[in-house]
Design an enzyme around this catalytic site. Structure first.
Site, PDB file in Angstrom:
ATOM      1  N   TYR A  34       0.826  -1.208   0.000  1.00 14.42           N
ATOM      2  CA  TYR A  34       0.000   0.000   0.000  1.00 14.42           C
ATOM      3  C   TYR A  34       0.854   1.249   0.000  1.00 14.42           C
ATOM      4  CZ  TYR A  34       0.855   1.001   4.984  1.00 14.42           C
ATOM      5  OH  TYR A  34       1.435   1.326   6.174  1.00 14.42           O
TER       6      TYR A  34
ATOM      7  N   ARG B 297       8.496   3.948  -4.364  1.00 13.84           N
ATOM      8  CA  ARG B 297       8.428   2.964  -3.276  1.00 13.84           C
ATOM      9  C   ARG B 297       7.375   1.894  -3.571  1.00 13.84           C
ATOM     10  NH1 ARG B 297       7.470   5.080   2.705  1.00 13.84           N
ATOM     11  NH2 ARG B 297       5.403   5.507   1.847  1.00 13.84           N
TER      12      ARG B 297
ATOM     13  N   ARG C  70      -7.469 -20.586  -2.564  1.00 14.17           N
ATOM     14  CA  ARG C  70      -6.547 -20.450  -1.441  1.00 14.17           C
ATOM     15  C   ARG C  70      -5.443 -21.503  -1.475  1.00 14.17           C
ATOM     16  NH1 ARG C  70      -5.545 -21.921   3.752  1.00 14.17           N
ATOM     17  NH2 ARG C  70      -4.734 -20.252   5.081  1.00 14.17           N
TER      18      ARG C  70
ATOM     19  N   LYS D 194       6.468  -2.005   2.020  1.00 16.01           N
ATOM     20  CA  LYS D 194       5.265  -1.350   2.550  1.00 16.01           C
ATOM     21  C   LYS D 194       4.096  -2.316   2.409  1.00 16.01           C
ATOM     22  CE  LYS D 194       3.227   3.218   3.099  1.00 16.01           C
ATOM     23  NZ  LYS D 194       3.333   3.213   4.558  1.00 16.01           N
TER      24      LYS D 194
ATOM     25  N   GLU E  19      11.602   1.960  14.697  1.00 14.07           N
ATOM     26  CA  GLU E  19      10.796   3.088  14.201  1.00 14.07           C
ATOM     27  C   GLU E  19       9.477   3.118  14.958  1.00 14.07           C
ATOM     28  OE1 GLU E  19       9.542   2.648  10.084  1.00 14.07           O
ATOM     29  OE2 GLU E  19       9.338   0.483  10.330  1.00 14.07           O
TER      30      GLU E  19
ATOM     31  N   LEU F  65      10.804   0.924   7.456  1.00 11.86           N
ATOM     32  CA  LEU F  65      10.252   1.339   6.159  1.00 11.86           C
ATOM     33  C   LEU F  65      11.070   2.534   5.648  1.00 11.86           C
ATOM     34  CD1 LEU F  65       7.705   0.909   4.254  1.00 11.86           C
ATOM     35  CD2 LEU F  65       6.912   3.038   5.261  1.00 11.86           C
TER      36      LEU F  65
HETATM   37  N1  PDD Z   1       2.700   5.185   7.408  1.00 16.79           N
HETATM   38  N2  PDD Z   1       7.211   3.677   9.163  1.00 16.79           N
HETATM   39  C1  PDD Z   1       6.050   3.009   9.067  1.00 16.79           C
HETATM   40  C2  PDD Z   1       5.938   1.653   9.696  1.00 16.79           C
HETATM   41  C3  PDD Z   1       4.964   3.593   8.382  1.00 16.79           C
HETATM   42  O1  PDD Z   1       3.810   2.918   8.273  1.00 16.79           O
HETATM   43  C4  PDD Z   1       5.109   4.889   7.815  1.00 16.79           C
HETATM   44  C5  PDD Z   1       3.991   5.566   7.054  1.00 16.79           C
HETATM   45  C6  PDD Z   1       6.343   5.555   7.952  1.00 16.79           C
HETATM   46  C7  PDD Z   1       6.584   6.919   7.336  1.00 16.79           C
HETATM   47  O2  PDD Z   1       6.650   6.827   5.930  1.00 16.79           O
HETATM   48  P1  PDD Z   1       6.190   8.042   4.976  1.00 16.79           P
HETATM   49  O3  PDD Z   1       7.029   9.200   5.357  1.00 16.79           O
HETATM   50  O4  PDD Z   1       6.478   7.529   3.618  1.00 16.79           O
HETATM   51  O5  PDD Z   1       4.724   8.289   5.238  1.00 16.79           O
HETATM   52  C8  PDD Z   1       7.374   4.902   8.613  1.00 16.79           C
HETATM   53  C9  PDD Z   1       1.554   5.624   6.650  1.00 16.79           C
HETATM   54  C10 PDD Z   1       1.364   7.101   6.707  1.00 16.79           C
HETATM   55  C11 PDD Z   1       0.334   4.823   7.103  1.00 16.79           C
HETATM   56  O6  PDD Z   1       0.476   3.607   7.194  1.00 16.79           O
HETATM   57  O7  PDD Z   1      -0.746   5.400   7.325  1.00 16.79           O
END
Ligand code: PDD
Length: 298
Positions: free
Chosen positions: A33, A52, A100, A149, A182, A207
């Protein structure tokens, strides 16, 4: 007006939109996503998000459902059709529908492409950036490919809820050496006593955040030193400042970690400077600037 979603070529009301029960995204989290921010009807950091997305799809051997330009046109159209000026756009691609079986289907199905737009309030974001947030630490119980992601977010969901239960706004997850990886949905940063920014190096355990990438560029342009090294909660408590970063949180000051104040317990000058510069970057990309639009000034 009812909200409109995009599902595999069709714009539908959110209540009518659906995916198949045997979609591999639903049964195996076999999908990826992106979350993009729209301000003034324009996507922020569109190409880095698409880079990405391509990488995440490649890692899972899922064929991109379409090229970048048509995808961008659909994203823009969905925001417009929902009559949104400021929005978050959630985009999910799964391997598609198949009988499945754990292994990838021998004959690759058509990938499922779903998008949902939601109203975004930049005023509320600026208010939070002015006050800062609280963080709680906990063990990182996610899988070992956090660089993708992927929609496998149960570890992130449990971490965010544990932080909420502890009265915090975000979690900082710790690896087996006690080092911060993170946040549940943000990257983690500290500002050391010499003013150097410190964040964990890219690797399988975090990520590659787009906002992280933009902060790196801002730091380079402004001669701010960055070290890409992990840090402990004790390092954070000894730091001048700390912050988290993401597409929807921007640069967000951290004022307390595990109930103990960081720095002065208020958003510090380095974080505030980065917030201002990040909003300038946002203004260059989208034309939306909080000062021009009469929002509160940091
Ligand atoms: N999340 N780390 C994780 C685990 C994340 O899910 C996200 C972003 C980030 C920051 O990445 P970016 O700067 O590309 O948004 C770091 C999104 C916003 C979400 O899942 O809603």
């Amino acid at each position: 007006m009812s909200r409109i979603a995009y599902v595999n070529g069709r714009y539908q009301s959110l209540s009518a939109a659906h995916v198949h029960i045997e979609d591999r995204g639903f049964q195996f989290s076999d999908g990826v996503y992106e979350v993009c921010l729209y301000l003034n009807g324009k996507a922020l950091d569109f190409h880095p998000h698409m880079d990405r997305l391509d990488r995440s799809l490649l890692e899972l051997s899922i064929t991109p459902p379409m090229g970048r330009r048509p995808l961008g046109r659909i994203m823009d159209r969905l925001v417009a059709r929902n009559r949104l000026r400021h929005a978050t756009l959630y985009l999910q691609v799964t391997r598609g529908v198949a009988k499945r079986d754990h292994a990838f289907p021998a004959c690759p199905p058509r990938p499922t492409l779903v998008m949902v737009a939601r109203r975004f309030d930049p005023f509320a974001l600026l208010q939070r950036q002015n006050s800062g947030v609280h963080i709680a630490t906990l063990p990182d119980g996610r899988w070992s490919r956090c660089d993708i992601k992927s929609v496998s977010l149960l570890g992130n969901v449990l971490a965010k809820q544990a932080a909420k239960d502890a009265g915090a706004d975000e979690a900082w997850m710790l690896d087996s050496d006690g080092l911060v990886t993170e946040g549940a949905s943000t990257t983690a940063w500290i500002v050391q006593s010499d003013g150097t920014l410190r964040t964990r190096q890219l690797g399988n355990d975090i990520l590659p955040g787009i906002t992280r990438q933009v902060i790196m560029e801002i730091a380079r342009e402004n001669d701010l030193a960055i070290i890409e090294e992990p840090f402990t909660p004790a390092d954070a408590h000894g730091a001048q400042e700390a912050f988290i970063a993401s597409t929807t949180a921007g640069v967000m000051p951290v004022i307390a970690l595990d109930g103990k104040q960081i720095g002065t317990g208020k958003p510090g000058p380095v974080s505030r400077g980065l917030i201002a510069r990040h909003w300038s970057h946002t203004a260059r990309e989208t034309g939306f600037h909080p000062v021009q639009d009469g929002l509160l000034i940091l």
